[in-house]
Scaffold this active site. Structure first.
Site, PDB file in Angstrom:
ATOM      1  NE  ARG A 108       9.814 -11.965  -9.010  1.00 54.15           N
ATOM      2  CZ  ARG A 108       8.895 -11.067  -8.381  1.00 54.15           C
ATOM      3  NH1 ARG A 108       9.276 -10.172  -7.767  1.00 54.15           N
ATOM      4  NH2 ARG A 108       7.527 -11.629  -8.639  1.00 54.15           N
ATOM      5  CG  HIS A 135       8.327  -8.197  -2.469  1.00 55.51           C
ATOM      6  ND1 HIS A 135       9.309  -7.498  -3.253  1.00 55.51           N
ATOM      7  CD2 HIS A 135       7.440  -8.427  -3.302  1.00 55.51           C
ATOM      8  CE1 HIS A 135       8.985  -7.492  -4.488  1.00 55.51           C
ATOM      9  NE2 HIS A 135       7.655  -8.080  -4.561  1.00 55.51           N
ATOM     10  CD  GLN A 138       4.617  -4.656  -4.149  1.00 56.78           C
ATOM     11  OE1 GLN A 138       4.786  -4.909  -5.347  1.00 56.78           O
ATOM     12  NE2 GLN A 138       3.747  -3.479  -4.092  1.00 56.78           N
ATOM     13  CG  ASP A 231       0.065 -11.171  -2.446  1.00 58.21           C
ATOM     14  OD1 ASP A 231      -0.097 -11.222  -3.543  1.00 58.21           O
ATOM     15  OD2 ASP A 231       1.319 -11.581  -1.841  1.00 58.21           O
ATOM     16  CB  CYS A 274       1.901  -6.803  -4.293  1.00 60.48           C
ATOM     17  SG  CYS A 274       1.460  -8.516  -4.031  1.00 60.48           S
ATOM     18  NE  ARG A 307       8.001  -3.037  -6.635  1.00 62.63           N
ATOM     19  CZ  ARG A 307       8.052  -4.249  -6.901  1.00 62.63           C
ATOM     20  NH1 ARG A 307       7.182  -5.052  -7.359  1.00 62.63           N
ATOM     21  NH2 ARG A 307       9.483  -4.909  -6.632  1.00 62.63           N
TER      22      ARG A 307
END
Length: 320
Positions: A108, A135, A138, A231, A274, A307
């Protein structure tokens, strides 16, 4: 044809066929049910997983750690000050060292080229926990959440409002095109996704029946939406960049509030984010309002939990 993902890396969902994404979603649902039943098959027993984090994280870190522990693996957290990667040691050298010691690597951070380099040189599966470009873990959780609440993904209209160039928007676009969804970005034209990604999307859509739409008017964008997604307007690491104040001002018309939710014309529209969502003194007040975030339409915590289940599916599918 049976799906076999053993030894594969997950750098972007561009690399996965629709049936492979479907396999991961079905696996995620199975593993979620097993966990809720208190059944832990320990499919990753005696395996060790390196978790490289250049950027801080709540959901990604916790999901990988709990998924490892549920399945009997040992997770080793490696923060940006814990290893020499990119400083005293090159990406290829770090990758080859970690690949000799670990069974899989999560990364990440900032640069997509780093996660690609780890995959190229390590010799073990590498999973993209977020980069500036993408991502994918996600997006898998988002697809699972949409399926759970809307009964499927194919043909559903998913509308992303906000900065249409960011990593989450990119990942959702890729996932939606692969799975035959109607994906709309509601944003100022300057924040539409890149022409290169648009071209890729249109080619994939010809095979899957997906639709990509770019719309400057937020209320037109969300009409008939099955799900509205947003987001933060300023992504991690961008806080001090020039033009941030101007970007925020340009995005204020795209705030997800009660009026925008009503503009869908549907009472069944769900809201996704998210996380983390911007708030002031505990009240969500920028890209989404408190009343929407805390409404029955909001499925953000189902999404956050998912997740864990989708990351577990990715690890088990690629390591066993």
């Amino acid at each position: 044809m049976p799906v076999n993902l053993r030894g594969r890396s997950l750098l972007t969902l561009k690399d996965f066929a629709p049936n492979e994404i479907r396999y991961l979603l079905d696996l995620s649902r199975d593993y979620k049910n097993l966990k809720r039943a208190g059944i832990f098959p320990q499919r990753l027993k005696n395996k060790s997983i390196a978790l490289i984090f250049e950027k801080p994280s709540t959901r990604t870190r916790c999901a990988f750690v709990v998924a490892c522990c549920d399945e009997g693996a040992h997770p080793e957290y490696l923060g940006k000050n814990d290893i020499q990667m990119g400083k005293k040691e090159s990406i290829p050298d770090t990758a080859r060292v970690l690949g000799r010691m670990f069974d899989g690597i999560e990364f990440r951070g900032f640069d997509q080229a780093v996660v690609e380099g780890l995959a190229k040189w390590s010799g073990v599966p590498v999973w993209n926990g977020l980069t500036d470009d993408d991502h994918p873990t996600q997006a898998l959780a988002d697809l699972l959440t949409i399926e759970e609440h809307l009964g499927g993904v194919k043909g559903k209209k998913l509308v992303y409002v906000g900065d249409g160039r960011n990593n989450v928007a990119n990942a959702l676009l890729i996932a939606a095109m692969k799975m035959g969804m109607h994906f709309t970005i509601g944003a100022p034209e300057s924040l539409f996704t890149t022409p290169a990604l648009q071209d890729w999307a249109h080619k994939v859509a010809q095979e899957t029946g997906a639709v990509l739409e770019l719309e400057k008017d937020p209320h037109k964008a969300v009409k008939n939406a099955d799900a509205i997604y947003t987001d933060v307007w300023v992504s991690m690491g961008e806080e001090d960049k020039p033009g941030i104040k101007e970007r925020i001002e340009s995005l204020r018309p795209y705030q997800v509030n009660a009026k925008l939710m009503a503009a869908t014309g549907k009472s069944s529209t769900i809201f996704l984010h998210c996380l983390p969502a911007h708030h002031t003194n505990g009240v969500h007040d920028m890209e989404v309002t408190e009343d929407v975030f805390e409404s029955s339409a909001s499925k953000v915590f189902d999404e956050a939990e998912n997740r864990l289940h989708t990351i577990k599916a990715v690890m088990v599918a690629t390591l066993t």
